[in-house]
Structure formats: structure tokens, C-alpha cells
Design a protein around this motif. Structure first.
Motif, PDB file in Angstrom:
ATOM      1  N   ALA A   1      55.946  -4.910  70.891  1.00 31.07           N
ATOM      2  CA  ALA A   1      54.740  -5.791  71.390  1.00 31.07           C
ATOM      3  C   ALA A   1      53.829  -6.113  70.240  1.00 31.07           C
ATOM      4  O   ALA A   1      53.444  -5.143  69.382  1.00 31.07           O
ATOM      5  CB  ALA A   1      54.355  -5.403  72.552  1.00 31.07           C
ATOM      6  N   VAL A   2      53.336  -7.117  70.059  1.00 30.38           N
ATOM      7  CA  VAL A   2      52.510  -7.529  69.093  1.00 30.38           C
ATOM      8  C   VAL A   2      51.161  -8.175  69.937  1.00 30.38           C
ATOM      9  O   VAL A   2      51.081  -9.228  70.586  1.00 30.38           O
ATOM     10  CB  VAL A   2      52.613  -8.760  67.968  1.00 30.38           C
ATOM     11  N   THR A   3      50.103  -7.351  69.989  1.00 35.50           N
ATOM     12  CA  THR A   3      48.825  -8.121  70.792  1.00 35.50           C
ATOM     13  C   THR A   3      47.742  -8.625  69.436  1.00 35.50           C
ATOM     14  O   THR A   3      47.800  -8.116  68.256  1.00 35.50           O
ATOM     15  CB  THR A   3      48.237  -6.820  71.188  1.00 35.50           C
ATOM     16  N   GLY A   4      47.102  -9.713  69.915  1.00 33.71           N
ATOM     17  CA  GLY A   4      46.323 -10.074  68.890  1.00 33.71           C
ATOM     18  C   GLY A   4      46.103 -11.615  69.003  1.00 33.71           C
ATOM     19  O   GLY A   4      46.268 -12.350  70.110  1.00 33.71           O
ATOM     20  N   SER A   5      45.444 -12.521  67.991  1.00 29.78           N
ATOM     21  CA  SER A   5      45.031 -13.690  68.117  1.00 29.78           C
ATOM     22  C   SER A   5      46.319 -14.767  68.270  1.00 29.78           C
ATOM     23  O   SER A   5      47.454 -14.332  67.431  1.00 29.78           O
ATOM     24  CB  SER A   5      44.204 -14.157  66.921  1.00 29.78           C
TER      25      SER A   5
ATOM     26  N   SER B   1      46.950  -6.357  66.409  1.00 27.37           N
ATOM     27  CA  SER B   1      46.411  -6.911  65.229  1.00 27.37           C
ATOM     28  C   SER B   1      45.010  -7.690  65.672  1.00 27.37           C
ATOM     29  O   SER B   1      44.653  -7.390  66.793  1.00 27.37           O
ATOM     30  CB  SER B   1      47.300  -7.993  64.942  1.00 27.37           C
ATOM     31  N   PRO B   2      44.422  -8.269  64.778  1.00 29.98           N
ATOM     32  CA  PRO B   2      42.931  -8.730  65.304  1.00 29.98           C
ATOM     33  C   PRO B   2      42.856  -9.719  66.507  1.00 29.98           C
ATOM     34  O   PRO B   2      43.686 -10.590  66.564  1.00 29.98           O
ATOM     35  CB  PRO B   2      42.752  -9.728  63.825  1.00 29.98           C
ATOM     36  N   ASP B   3      41.824  -9.477  67.290  1.00 28.83           N
ATOM     37  CA  ASP B   3      41.816  -9.956  68.559  1.00 28.83           C
ATOM     38  C   ASP B   3      40.280  -9.819  69.063  1.00 28.83           C
ATOM     39  O   ASP B   3      39.340  -9.351  68.361  1.00 28.83           O
ATOM     40  CB  ASP B   3      42.671  -9.248  69.343  1.00 28.83           C
ATOM     41  N   ASP B   4      40.173 -10.242  70.260  1.00 22.80           N
ATOM     42  CA  ASP B   4      38.851  -9.876  70.822  1.00 22.80           C
ATOM     43  C   ASP B   4      38.579  -8.318  70.725  1.00 22.80           C
ATOM     44  O   ASP B   4      39.411  -7.572  71.129  1.00 22.80           O
ATOM     45  CB  ASP B   4      38.973  -9.910  72.342  1.00 22.80           C
ATOM     46  N   PRO B   5      37.605  -7.844  70.013  1.00 27.52           N
ATOM     47  CA  PRO B   5      37.262  -6.479  69.846  1.00 27.52           C
ATOM     48  C   PRO B   5      37.694  -5.613  70.929  1.00 27.52           C
ATOM     49  O   PRO B   5      38.188  -4.532  70.892  1.00 27.52           O
ATOM     50  CB  PRO B   5      36.070  -6.213  69.182  1.00 27.52           C
ATOM     51  N   GLU B   6      37.141  -5.804  72.195  1.00 26.81           N
ATOM     52  CA  GLU B   6      37.107  -5.031  73.313  1.00 26.81           C
ATOM     53  C   GLU B   6      38.505  -4.967  73.566  1.00 26.81           C
ATOM     54  O   GLU B   6      39.043  -3.809  74.021  1.00 26.81           O
ATOM     55  CB  GLU B   6      36.409  -5.689  74.441  1.00 26.81           C
ATOM     56  N   ALA B   7      39.358  -6.180  73.520  1.00 28.26           N
ATOM     57  CA  ALA B   7      40.838  -6.100  73.903  1.00 28.26           C
ATOM     58  C   ALA B   7      41.204  -5.086  72.691  1.00 28.26           C
ATOM     59  O   ALA B   7      42.447  -4.328  73.423  1.00 28.26           O
ATOM     60  CB  ALA B   7      41.299  -7.469  73.768  1.00 28.26           C
TER      61      ALA B   7
ATOM     62  N   ARG C   1      40.549  -9.396  76.709  1.00 25.67           N
ATOM     63  CA  ARG C   1      40.104  -8.056  77.272  1.00 25.67           C
ATOM     64  C   ARG C   1      40.572  -7.643  78.699  1.00 25.67           C
ATOM     65  O   ARG C   1      40.627  -6.629  79.301  1.00 25.67           O
ATOM     66  CB  ARG C   1      38.877  -7.929  77.100  1.00 25.67           C
ATOM     67  N   GLU C   2      40.963  -8.917  79.384  1.00 20.73           N
ATOM     68  CA  GLU C   2      41.531  -8.820  80.842  1.00 20.73           C
ATOM     69  C   GLU C   2      42.880  -8.425  80.658  1.00 20.73           C
ATOM     70  O   GLU C   2      43.372  -8.202  81.953  1.00 20.73           O
ATOM     71  CB  GLU C   2      41.229 -10.065  81.332  1.00 20.73           C
ATOM     72  N   ILE C   3      43.445  -8.237  79.709  1.00 20.17           N
ATOM     73  CA  ILE C   3      45.077  -7.951  79.947  1.00 20.17           C
ATOM     74  C   ILE C   3      45.299  -6.530  79.716  1.00 20.17           C
ATOM     75  O   ILE C   3      44.751  -5.757  79.151  1.00 20.17           O
ATOM     76  CB  ILE C   3      45.828  -8.608  78.479  1.00 20.17           C
ATOM     77  N   ASP C   4      46.317  -6.312  80.716  1.00 23.16           N
ATOM     78  CA  ASP C   4      46.443  -4.810  81.133  1.00 23.16           C
ATOM     79  C   ASP C   4      48.029  -4.490  80.434  1.00 23.16           C
ATOM     80  O   ASP C   4      48.864  -5.238  80.826  1.00 23.16           O
ATOM     81  CB  ASP C   4      46.632  -4.581  82.650  1.00 23.16           C
TER      82      ASP C   4
END
Length: 327
Positions: free
Chosen positions: A4-8, A145-151, A125-128
């Protein structure tokens, strides 16, 4: 291994300036900069770090799970990613905000000045991550990877809680992260990714020496542009992999994302990390041949040729069996 790749996830507006940025700066006026650069070309492309990495993984035949937040304008982009093997069903769609925008101007020396508008990315940040796993199944690695910092922090904490290996790529967000956030993001990472400048910035932001950071991660991968890649582990000699030579760079945007896609694909296939890094460098070299971050194509024979020329037959022997999805 499912990744899985999280980020922008963003739209890129890429412009070229025919001169040199440095010629426009006045040494005694750097505290009051007000400049405008007349660009001679504009390309509007799909982008965003997580989307770029996922695209590369998809082209290489993996089916990565893309995790991020977008606006209602995302649908054509979703279709594009699905056509290239990316699972987009865990992408959150904002009801109010536009998909993020990346505006970048490149001069003739390949220097870049960029601005990023977060837009819907703020809702990441709302993603679980637990709900992503329930839908997509067990994950072998989460690339943060780079994203909302809280996320980013939330996903890192979720990986630790769920016992999922994760890779940390704070890169573009290092400039706005505090010490505790940086430590939260890197501690326990299976892989840490930076470029040469970010390597120094990470030490400054964390307040740690390189050796102290190596004590908090399993492996630190640093890209050095045309000088290649260095892989560091605590207590081991660094592994260096030279870059693949490129005769004429068309556009450097997204080259680091291309490297990460190739490297992660190699890890997913279980090849030695040296050969995974060689694949990453070959994909990165291909990205340099195109304008935009997802416009490149990977052709089996061309990729094999690049690997053989740069690294010899051993690299090809370890990787060629995994190129079944390439034409």
C-alpha cells in the motif's frame, strides 16, 4: 507481497524557464525577493508522490493499493490509474475540496522552484488504515510518503499497532515537520528514503546524527542523483549502486518516485536489495526521458538493455523473470 502506498495524489503543472534562476537573484536583495519567470512551455500532468509510486508499481505488474484523499475532479485520474494496475478503491473523495496541485518551474540547468497546494489532501487524516486492510487484505508493506502530516503520523502509528512493516519517505514534508513528528515517522521503519539534501535536513530536524538515525531504522536508502544510490545499515558497510547514465535529461520531475517504485518492486519480488536498487535506477532513468511523472513506458527489451549496460548480466539474471507484465 502486497504494497500500500499512502500519500499525495495531485495534478502537476510543469513549466520550463529557458534561462537560469541563479542569474536573476541579487546577492544584496535576497531578503526581498520578488521575481517572475516567463515560462516557454506548460505541461499539465497527473502526479502526487503516492500516485507516482503506485503507477510505477502497477506498470511493473504489481497491484499496489493507493491510499490518499482527492477531490470530486479525480474520476478521470482514477480511470487512468486503474488502467495501469493501481487499486484506487481506498482513495477518499472530498465533497468540498479540489485534488491537490503541484506547480513547478524548471530552468535550463534543471533547477526547480515549486509550490504545492494541499486541497483535499488535508482530509487524508480521516483515512483509517484498518479499513483499508479489511477491504484489500493483509499488507506486506505500507509505503508512507509525503501527505498531510497528521495522516503520515496516523498511518505510521497504525502500522506499528497492526504489526505491518512500513517504509518512511518524509521527503517533501520535512520542511514543515517538527522534531517529535520526524521521530514518530522514522522510528521502527523497515526502510527510510531520502535524497542527499533531505539526508542532511532529516538530521537537522530530528536533532540526531546519522548513526543515531540508523539505530532507529532497519535500512536507510539515499539517492544522489547522477551519482547513484547509497544503502546504509547500522553496523554494516554502505552499499553503493551507480546510476544509469542518461544521454539527455528531458524532465527530472518524479525521478525519485520512479526509483522508489522500481526498488519496492524488487523487494516485493524478493530479489537482493542491490538488484532492487539497480532496477530502481533503471526506472528512474526511464522517467528522465519523458515530461511528466506518469508518461513513461517500461518496455521489456529496453529495460533489460539498460540493466545489462549499466550493471552486467548478473542484474538481468535476477530481474528478468519478473518482467512478465512488460511488452
Amino acid at each position: 507481497m502486497r504494497i500500500a502506498v499512502t500519500g499525495s495524489i495531485a495534478t502537476d503543472h510543469l513549466m520550463t524557464f529557458p534561462g537560469r534562476f541563479t542569474d536573476q537573484f541579487l546577492a544584496d536583495r535576497l531578503d526581498r525577493v520578488s521575481l517572475s519567470f516567463l515560462a516557454d512551455r506548460l505541461e499539465i500532468r497527473r502526479g502526487g508522490v503516492a500516485a507516482n509510486i503506485s503507477f510505477g508499481l502497477g506498470v511493473l505488474g504489481l497491484r499496489p493499493v493507493l491510499v490518499g484523499a482527492v477531490g470530486s475532479d479525480f474520476e478521470p485520474y482514477r480511470v487512468w490509474l486503474k488502467q495501469h494496475g493501481v487499486d484506487t478503491d481506498s482513495v477518499r473523495v472530498s465533497a468540498d475540496l479540489h485534488t491537490a496541485r503541484f506547480l513547478c518551474t524548471t530552468d535550463r540547468m534543471q533547477n526547480q522552484i515549486a509550490t504545492f497546494y494541499a486541497g483535499a489532501m488535508a482530509e487524508a487524516r480521516e483515512i483509517d488504515l484498518s479499513s483499508v486492510i479489511r477491504r484489500a487484505g493483509r499488507l506486506g508493506l505500507v509505503m508512507i510518503s509525503p501527505d498531510d502530516p497528521e495522516a503520515m503520523v496516523r498511518h505510521t502509528q497504525a502500522c506499528r499497532k497492526l504489526g505491518i512493516p512500513f517504509a518512511a519517505d518524509p521527503s517533501q514534508q520535512l520542511a514543515r515537520l517538527g522534531k517529535q513528528e520526524v521521530l514518530e515517522l522514522i522510528t521502527g521503519a523497515r526502510w527510510l528514503f531520502t535524497n542527499e539534501y533531505e539526508e542532511a535536513l532529516l538530521q537537522e530536524r530530528s536533532g540526531l546524527t546519522k548513526q543515531q538515525i540508523l539505530g532507529k531504522v532497519d535500512c536507510w536508502v539515499t539517492t544522489h542523483g547522477a551519482e547513484g544510490v547509497r544503502i546504509d545499515r547500522d553496523g554494516a558497510e554502505p552499499l553503493t549502486v551507480p546510476a544509469v547514465e542518461v544521454a539527455g535529461v528531458v524532465d527530472p520531475t518524479g525521478v525519485g518516485d520512479g526509483f522508489r517504485a522500481g526498488f519496492l518492486a524488487g523487494l516485493a519480488w524478493g530479489v537482493p536489495e542491490e538488484h532492487a536498487a539497480q532496477l530502481g535506477c533503471a526506472v528512474a532513468a526511464t522517467v528522465l526521458d519523458y515530461v511528466g511523472t506518469q508518461e513513461y513506458r517500461l518496455y521489456r527489451d529496453s529495460l533489460i538493455g539498460r540493466l545489462r549496460t549499466a550493471y552486467g548480466p548478473e542484474a538481468v539474471a535476477h530481474l528478468v523473470a519478473h518482467f512478465r507484465e512488460l511488452t
